[in-house]
Each structure stands twice: as structure tokens, then as C-alpha cells.
Enzyme design. Structure first.
Site, PDB file in Angstrom:
ATOM      1  CG  HIS A 120     -11.411   5.651   0.076  1.00  0.00           C
ATOM      2  ND1 HIS A 120     -10.078   5.844  -0.100  1.00  0.00           N
ATOM      3  CD2 HIS A 120     -11.556   5.047   1.289  1.00  0.00           C
ATOM      4  CE1 HIS A 120      -9.431   5.383   0.966  1.00  0.00           C
ATOM      5  NE2 HIS A 120     -10.298   4.884   1.819  1.00  0.00           N
ATOM      6  CG  HIS A 165      -9.575   7.808   6.003  1.00  0.00           C
ATOM      7  ND1 HIS A 165      -9.866   8.251   4.726  1.00  0.00           N
ATOM      8  CD2 HIS A 165      -9.362   6.470   5.893  1.00  0.00           C
ATOM      9  CE1 HIS A 165      -9.818   7.238   3.894  1.00  0.00           C
ATOM     10  NE2 HIS A 165      -9.508   6.139   4.562  1.00  0.00           N
ATOM     11  CG  ASP A 213     -11.803   3.494   5.517  1.00  0.00           C
ATOM     12  OD1 ASP A 213     -11.884   3.842   4.326  1.00  0.00           O
ATOM     13  OD2 ASP A 213     -10.722   3.318   6.111  1.00  0.00           O
ATOM     14  CG  HIS A 256     -11.305  -2.240   5.160  1.00  0.00           C
ATOM     15  ND1 HIS A 256     -12.109  -1.132   4.977  1.00  0.00           N
ATOM     16  CD2 HIS A 256     -10.037  -1.829   4.914  1.00  0.00           C
ATOM     17  CE1 HIS A 256     -11.354  -0.102   4.614  1.00  0.00           C
ATOM     18  NE2 HIS A 256     -10.093  -0.493   4.574  1.00  0.00           N
TER      19      HIS A 256
HETATM   20 ZN   LIG Z   1      -9.861   4.230   3.774  1.00  0.00          ZN
END
Ligand SMILES: [Zn+2]
Length: 305
Positions: free
Chosen positions: A78, A235, A239, A262
């Protein structure tokens, strides 16, 4: 002409890590052209510099972490997303613990702190990473693909079997102003039913309704509700920006992601970097005019939104 940027002055940010629950302080220190974003753990005996780079990523479960052995920094995504949004190419980040503070679960508090410190130009032109070929990463039903484009465009879709999310899809064309308005305030989220499992894994120990959207089986448990009806997909894009910033240069390409996390983002970065014919690093001097307009909208003066 676009020049590289750093902060105008040193500044500090404090808070707790969402996974570790540990209280930490960050010191953000201006750095010279071509330094990149570099982390240093100041609570450990050696002063090792850990560049924020995709090839240094060592953790992708519920956060992005970089470094090796105990010289690791977790949940960098973030903060990196906020730095990318403001076009900050160079910065030294000292941290006295293992995890970047979660703040309110979004990038907005970091944007605020960075703008308060102010930005400054450096002597060297910005460099961009331009994608030259279509490249794809697929892990079971999760995937991400990138193809050549004059802008950074991110089209993401998330799917969760929850009545408030189901499928959310969004297409986002990056510019600092668009990011601050559309993306920066979107918080991370989790499901109440997963809390025990996450805590057993050493995750979410600092998580609370103050730093994440928490969903029970039917609704949002946070009394203030959602900041956007589709805060979840916003969001996800936050990311993606943070994870792709680990390529080390602002990115020009069209990304599509489906249920990505991720790990998928990091594998896509590694795939791009694995073959020099996949990309080109170009100086801002040779950037098309339209791209430059996209990226200069944000004034350097900290008081301007
Ligand atoms: Zn995040």
C-alpha cells in the site's frame, strides 16, 4: 518534461502492522536520482539496503514482503502504491520493525503524509518500463495478462461467494489524479470466518475494524460501512499498482487480472523481467505527449489535491 521525483524533506509515519500487530515507525528520507525505493531495517544489527524490487519479493501470502532471512519487510504494497501514484521514483525508507504500518487499510494516509512533506524534482529524467509483448501468468483459476499500451490501464475482476461482493469488475486508467480520487481510499478487506485461521498462521494479528473492511456472512461489520459500493475491486487495483511498482520503473501497458493476488502479480513481474526482449526502458524524453500529460497532472505543491 518529466524529471525523477523524491520527497522535498524527511518525514515520519507510525502505526501497527496488520499481520504482526507490531508498532513501527517509518522514516521517509529523500534520495538522489536512480536510487529507486530502498528499505533499511534499523532494528537489526546490520544496515542492509533492501531495494523494493520484484526479484527481492520473498512473501506473497496476504501481503507482499521483500528481503531474506530476518532482513524482511512485510506489507509494503500500500505504501508502494501511494509512492507510485505520486510519481516518487527515489526514496530511502528506514523502518524499525518487520512490517509497514497498515494505517486505515488504504493508501490515503500515506498519500496525505507524502503530500504534506512535498515532492521535488531531481536532475535526471524519469524512466519508464514499456511492455513490448503480450505476457500471461495463470495459477489455477487466477490469472493476469499484460500487453503493449501507451498508458497504464488496469482492468481487474474479483469473485467472492459473498452477497456484497459476488463479481466486481473495474477498468482504471492510471493518472495521479484518477488514483487519488478513485483508488487511494479503498481499504483492504477480510472475512470474519477466516480470522482464527489467519491468526494461527501468524497473520492478521493487528487487524481490526479500524484498518480493514471485515465481512460476516451477510454484511459489512464496520459501523461506518463502505467508502464505495465497489470498494473491494478498487482495493484490488490499489494492490496491483503497488505490486507492479516493484518492476522498478513506472509501467506502460494494459493489464487484465482475474481473481489475482500478490503471487500472480509478482510472477507477472518476474515473467516480464525474465527476458529483455519483453520490455524496453525508455527515458521520459522519448515519451509520447499524451502519456506525459497523463502523468504531470499532479502539481508538486503539497497543498494541491
Ligand atoms: Zn491490499
Amino acid at each position: 518534461m518529466l524529471f525523477q521525483r523524491t520527497l522535498a524533506r524527511e518525514t515520519k509515519v507510525g502505526g501497527r502492522g496488520i499481520h504482526s500487530g507490531k508498532k513501527v515507525e517509518l522514516t521517509l528520507i529523500p534520495a538522489n536520482s536512480d536510487t529507486g525505493i530502498v528499505f533499511v531495517r534499523t532494528d537489526l544489527p546490520e544496515r542492509k539496503e533492501i531495494p523494493a524490487h520484484a526479484l527481492r519479493v520473498s512473501a506473497t501470502e496476504n501481503n507482499t514482503g521483500i528481503g531474506e532471512k530476518n532482513y524482511v519487510i512485510h506489507t509494503i504494497e500500500h505504501l508502494l502504491s501511494a509512492l507510485y501514484a505520486l510519481g516518487i521514483d527515489n526514496l530511502l525508507i528506514e523502518i524499525n520493525g518487520p512490517e509497514v504500518p497498515i494505517m486505515d487499510g488504504s493508501a490515503a494516509p500515506f498519500i496525505y503524509v507524502l503530500k504534506e512533506a512535498g515532492l521535488t524534482h531531481l536532475s535526471q529524467h524519469k524512466k519508464f518500463l514499456v511492455v513490448k509483448k503480450e505476457l500471461e501468468v495463470k495459477l489455477q483459476d487466477k490469472w493476469a495478462v499484460i500487453s503493449p499500451c501507451d498508458h497504464l490501464i488496469i482492468e481487474s475482476e474479483v469473485v467472492f461467494p459473498h452477497p456484497l461482493i459476488k463479481r466486481q469488475k473495474m477498468s482504471f486508467q492510471f493518472s495521479p489524479t484518477n488514483y487519488i480520487r478513485e483508488i487511494s481510499r479503498a481499504r483492504t478487506f477480510g472475512f470474519f470466518k477466516d480470522v482464527d485461521m489467519l491468526k494461527r498462521k501468524g497473520l492478521a494479528r493487528g487487524g481490526s475494524l479500524d484498518n480493514a473492511i471485515v465481512l460476516d456472512d451477510f454484511k459489512v461489520m464496520n459501523s461506518e460501512g463502505l467508502r464505495f459500493p465497489n470498494e473491494f475491486i478498487r482495493h484490488k487495483i490499489l494492490d496491483v499498482v503497488g505490486d507492479m511498482s516493484l518492476l522498478g520503473h513506472p509501467l506502460l501497458g494494459r493489464m487484465k487480472t482475474f481473481r489475482s493476488g500478490h503471487l500472480v502479480h509478482n510472477q507477472l513481474c518476474r515473467k516480464i523481467l525474465s527476458d529483455p526482449s519483453n520490455y524496453e526502458i525508455i527515458s521520459a524524453i522519448s515519451l509520447p505527449k499524451t502519456v506525459e500529460e497523463d502523468l504531470t497532472m499532479l502539481d508538486l505543491h503539497p497543498s494541491l489535491a
